[in-house]
Design a protein around this motif. Structure first.
Motif, PDB file in Angstrom:
ATOM      1  N   GLY A 237       0.840  -1.198   0.000  1.00  0.00           N
ATOM      2  CA  GLY A 237       0.000   0.000   0.000  1.00  0.00           C
ATOM      3  C   GLY A 237       0.868   1.238   0.000  1.00  0.00           C
ATOM      4  N   LEU A 238       0.514   2.219  -0.800  1.00  0.00           N
ATOM      5  CA  LEU A 238       1.287   3.460  -0.904  1.00  0.00           C
ATOM      6  C   LEU A 238       0.409   4.662  -0.591  1.00  0.00           C
ATOM      7  N   TRP A 239       0.898   5.557   0.257  1.00  0.00           N
ATOM      8  CA  TRP A 239       0.332   6.905   0.363  1.00  0.00           C
ATOM      9  C   TRP A 239       1.357   7.834  -0.259  1.00  0.00           C
ATOM     10  N   VAL A 240       0.983   8.503  -1.385  1.00  0.00           N
ATOM     11  CA  VAL A 240       1.885   9.414  -2.091  1.00  0.00           C
ATOM     12  C   VAL A 240       1.366  10.832  -1.897  1.00  0.00           C
ATOM     13  N   GLU A 241       2.235  11.734  -1.504  1.00  0.00           N
ATOM     14  CA  GLU A 241       1.813  13.053  -1.023  1.00  0.00           C
ATOM     15  C   GLU A 241       1.176  13.925  -2.092  1.00  0.00           C
ATOM     16  N   THR A 242       1.663  13.871  -3.351  1.00  0.00           N
ATOM     17  CA  THR A 242       1.141  14.755  -4.397  1.00  0.00           C
ATOM     18  C   THR A 242       0.810  13.959  -5.649  1.00  0.00           C
ATOM     19  N   ASP A 243      -0.097  14.520  -6.457  1.00  0.00           N
ATOM     20  CA  ASP A 243      -0.468  13.823  -7.680  1.00  0.00           C
ATOM     21  C   ASP A 243       0.671  13.799  -8.692  1.00  0.00           C
ATOM     22  N   HIS A 244       1.531  14.822  -8.686  1.00  0.00           N
ATOM     23  CA  HIS A 244       2.653  14.817  -9.628  1.00  0.00           C
ATOM     24  C   HIS A 244       3.684  13.761  -9.259  1.00  0.00           C
ATOM     25  N   MET A 245       3.967  13.609  -7.981  1.00  0.00           N
ATOM     26  CA  MET A 245       4.863  12.539  -7.556  1.00  0.00           C
ATOM     27  C   MET A 245       4.228  11.189  -7.868  1.00  0.00           C
ATOM     28  N   ALA A 246       2.914  11.080  -7.654  1.00  0.00           N
ATOM     29  CA  ALA A 246       2.206   9.827  -7.939  1.00  0.00           C
ATOM     30  C   ALA A 246       2.272   9.474  -9.417  1.00  0.00           C
ATOM     31  N   HIS A 247       2.266  10.482 -10.285  1.00  0.00           N
ATOM     32  CA  HIS A 247       2.364  10.214 -11.720  1.00  0.00           C
ATOM     33  C   HIS A 247       3.675   9.500 -12.043  1.00  0.00           C
ATOM     34  N   GLY A 248       4.767   9.951 -11.426  1.00  0.00           N
ATOM     35  CA  GLY A 248       6.043   9.275 -11.636  1.00  0.00           C
ATOM     36  C   GLY A 248       6.047   7.865 -11.077  1.00  0.00           C
ATOM     37  N   VAL A 249       5.424   7.675  -9.893  1.00  0.00           N
ATOM     38  CA  VAL A 249       5.332   6.349  -9.283  1.00  0.00           C
ATOM     39  C   VAL A 249       4.562   5.400 -10.194  1.00  0.00           C
ATOM     40  N   LEU A 250       3.429   5.860 -10.704  1.00  0.00           N
ATOM     41  CA  LEU A 250       2.581   5.010 -11.538  1.00  0.00           C
ATOM     42  C   LEU A 250       3.253   4.685 -12.871  1.00  0.00           C
ATOM     43  N   THR A 251       4.010   5.628 -13.406  1.00  0.00           N
ATOM     44  CA  THR A 251       4.759   5.364 -14.640  1.00  0.00           C
ATOM     45  C   THR A 251       5.771   4.238 -14.414  1.00  0.00           C
ATOM     46  N   ALA A 252       6.454   4.284 -13.262  1.00  0.00           N
ATOM     47  CA  ALA A 252       7.431   3.240 -12.941  1.00  0.00           C
ATOM     48  C   ALA A 252       6.752   1.885 -12.761  1.00  0.00           C
ATOM     49  N   LEU A 253       5.618   1.857 -12.048  1.00  0.00           N
ATOM     50  CA  LEU A 253       4.914   0.590 -11.823  1.00  0.00           C
ATOM     51  C   LEU A 253       4.432  -0.009 -13.144  1.00  0.00           C
ATOM     52  N   THR A 254       3.983   0.849 -14.053  1.00  0.00           N
ATOM     53  CA  THR A 254       3.557   0.369 -15.370  1.00  0.00           C
ATOM     54  C   THR A 254       4.740  -0.237 -16.123  1.00  0.00           C
ATOM     55  N   ARG A 255       5.890   0.422 -16.069  1.00  0.00           N
ATOM     56  CA  ARG A 255       7.073  -0.085 -16.761  1.00  0.00           C
ATOM     57  C   ARG A 255       7.512  -1.433 -16.186  1.00  0.00           C
ATOM     58  N   LEU A 256       7.303  -1.624 -14.876  1.00  0.00           N
ATOM     59  CA  LEU A 256       7.698  -2.877 -14.224  1.00  0.00           C
ATOM     60  C   LEU A 256       6.600  -3.941 -14.281  1.00  0.00           C
ATOM     61  N   ASN A 257       5.503  -3.615 -14.995  1.00  0.00           N
ATOM     62  CA  ASN A 257       4.377  -4.553 -15.152  1.00  0.00           C
ATOM     63  C   ASN A 257       3.753  -4.949 -13.811  1.00  0.00           C
ATOM     64  N   ILE A 258       3.683  -3.985 -12.911  1.00  0.00           N
ATOM     65  CA  ILE A 258       3.042  -4.200 -11.610  1.00  0.00           C
ATOM     66  C   ILE A 258       1.648  -3.594 -11.677  1.00  0.00           C
ATOM     67  N   GLU A 259       0.646  -4.384 -11.361  1.00  0.00           N
ATOM     68  CA  GLU A 259      -0.738  -3.966 -11.531  1.00  0.00           C
ATOM     69  C   GLU A 259      -1.223  -3.156 -10.327  1.00  0.00           C
ATOM     70  N   VAL A 260      -1.486  -1.866 -10.568  1.00  0.00           N
ATOM     71  CA  VAL A 260      -2.014  -0.983  -9.528  1.00  0.00           C
ATOM     72  C   VAL A 260      -3.471  -1.357  -9.256  1.00  0.00           C
ATOM     73  N   GLY A 261      -3.819  -1.440  -7.983  1.00  0.00           N
ATOM     74  CA  GLY A 261      -5.170  -1.838  -7.603  1.00  0.00           C
ATOM     75  C   GLY A 261      -5.292  -3.316  -7.345  1.00  0.00           C
ATOM     76  N   ASN A 262      -4.254  -4.076  -7.709  1.00  0.00           N
ATOM     77  CA  ASN A 262      -4.249  -5.516  -7.465  1.00  0.00           C
ATOM     78  C   ASN A 262      -2.997  -5.896  -6.678  1.00  0.00           C
ATOM     79  N   GLU A 263      -1.838  -5.713  -7.294  1.00  0.00           N
ATOM     80  CA  GLU A 263      -0.591  -6.059  -6.607  1.00  0.00           C
ATOM     81  C   GLU A 263      -0.172  -4.990  -5.597  1.00  0.00           C
ATOM     82  N   VAL A 264      -0.554  -3.764  -5.833  1.00  0.00           N
ATOM     83  CA  VAL A 264      -0.256  -2.681  -4.902  1.00  0.00           C
ATOM     84  C   VAL A 264      -1.396  -1.664  -4.967  1.00  0.00           C
TER      85      VAL A 264
END
Length: 323
Positions: A237-264
């Motif tokens: 579970g992640l709490w990310v402080e800002t939406d812009h920082m979250a955009h970078g986090v989500l881009t990385a998770l997509t590149r690593l093929n990690i499914e947001v909402g399921n695996e994290v």
């Protein structure tokens, strides 16, 4: 000039509140009157009202996408120029090398009630506020530090983070990471303990991004580093402080093929209408605020001061939970 309440007008004129409501709406449509939610109804022909909008560019200089707040504030001020018969000016605050003097530089050393009716400040500092108060200029601040509570419009922080923790816990998260540029406060750790989260798995960033690195880049780098570890070490579970920082986090998770909402699970504060996270919205725990609410609260508080009323309380807004 402020008008009496509808109930008082009804008593004075002997007309029903319903009839007066229709008349007042028509007068407002014709720009004879204007209403300020939570404040009252005023005659629209005001003389020499000049509102100054001050913005510190450090608030948005790292943003890849412009937040709707700034555009909406400008459009709101344009509309008020028509409906409230008031002028407005936009100012970009210089870098605070000599913060005590930058207000004088922007507004003029002779800033008075006649030339500056009021200020809406975005990213003001303590010395900025001291200068405005010394000049007896009404002001309201947002996204600022060192500002007296009664002059602030702010977002409720404690409750919306606790809302996010509730959802993360309900989805079975045990290894929660808090990715923020600020050290976690005791109340956040207490929230984790309340939900039975093992603090041995808790992780928090307690340093700001390196100079020249945007929030998006910082989020991307942190997520790539953390999620390249063995799966057993991943936060779930992640709490990310800002939406812009979250955009970078989500881009990385997509590149690593990690499914947001399921695996994290990812929880993040957002602004209604912002395009920063549009492609990810349905997979996130979002705590959303409508920028229009902030703008309306700022103008309502400033209006009271312009009418001669001293501010009495902090205006605190709470984000809505979107799943």
């Amino acid at each position: 000039m402020k008008m009496p309440a509808v109930q008082e007008l009804s008593r004075q004129l002997g007309a029903s509140s319903q009839t007066l409501g229709v008349v007042l709406e028509e007068l407002e449509r014709r720009n004879v009157l204007y209403r300020v939610p939570g404040v009252g109804t005023f005659t629209a022909k005001r003389q020499n009202v000049h509102i100054h909008l001050l913005h510190d560019p450090q608030l948005t200089q790292n943003s890849a996408c412009p937040q709707p707040f700034w555009t909406m504030l400008f459009e709101f001020a344009q509309q008020r120029a028509i409906t409230h018969n008031e002028r407005f000016s936009l100012h970009t605050l210089p870098a605070p090398k000599q913060e005590s003097s930058r207000m004088a530089e922007v507004l003029g050393v002779s800033g008075t009630r006649q030339s500056v009716s009021g200020v809406l400040g975005l990213g003001l500092g303590e010395t900025d506020c001291q200068w405005l108060e010394a000049q007896s200029i009404p002001y309201v601040a947002f996204g600022s530090v060192g500002v007296p509570d009664v002059r602030m419009v702010a977002l409720e922080l404690y409750e919306h983070v606790r809302d996010a923790l509730d959802v993360l816990h309900s989805r079975g998260c045990e290894r929660i990471a808090c990715w923020t540029e600020r050290p976690p406060e005791a109340w956040f750790l207490e929230g984790l303990l309340k939900h039975g989260v093992d603090l041995n798995h808790y992780e928090s960033l307690q340093k700001t991004p390196p100079r020249g690195v945007s929030p998006q880049e910082w989020g991307f780098e942190i997520a790539m580093a953390r999620f390249r570890r063995p799966r057993a070490e991943w936060p779930d579970g992640l709490w990310v402080e800002t939406d812009h920082m979250a955009h970078g986090v989500l881009t990385a998770l997509t590149r690593l093929n990690i499914e947001v909402g399921n695996e994290v699970q990812v929880a993040v504060p957002t602004n209604a209408g912002s395009r920063v996270l549009w492609s990810y919205e349905n997979r996130l725990i979002r705590l959303e605020i409508d920028p229009k609410e902030i703008i309306e609260e700022m103008y309502a508080s400033l209006e009271l001061q312009i009418q001669g009323q001293a501010p009495t309380h902090l205006r605190l807004l709470r984000r809505a939970l979107r799943l």
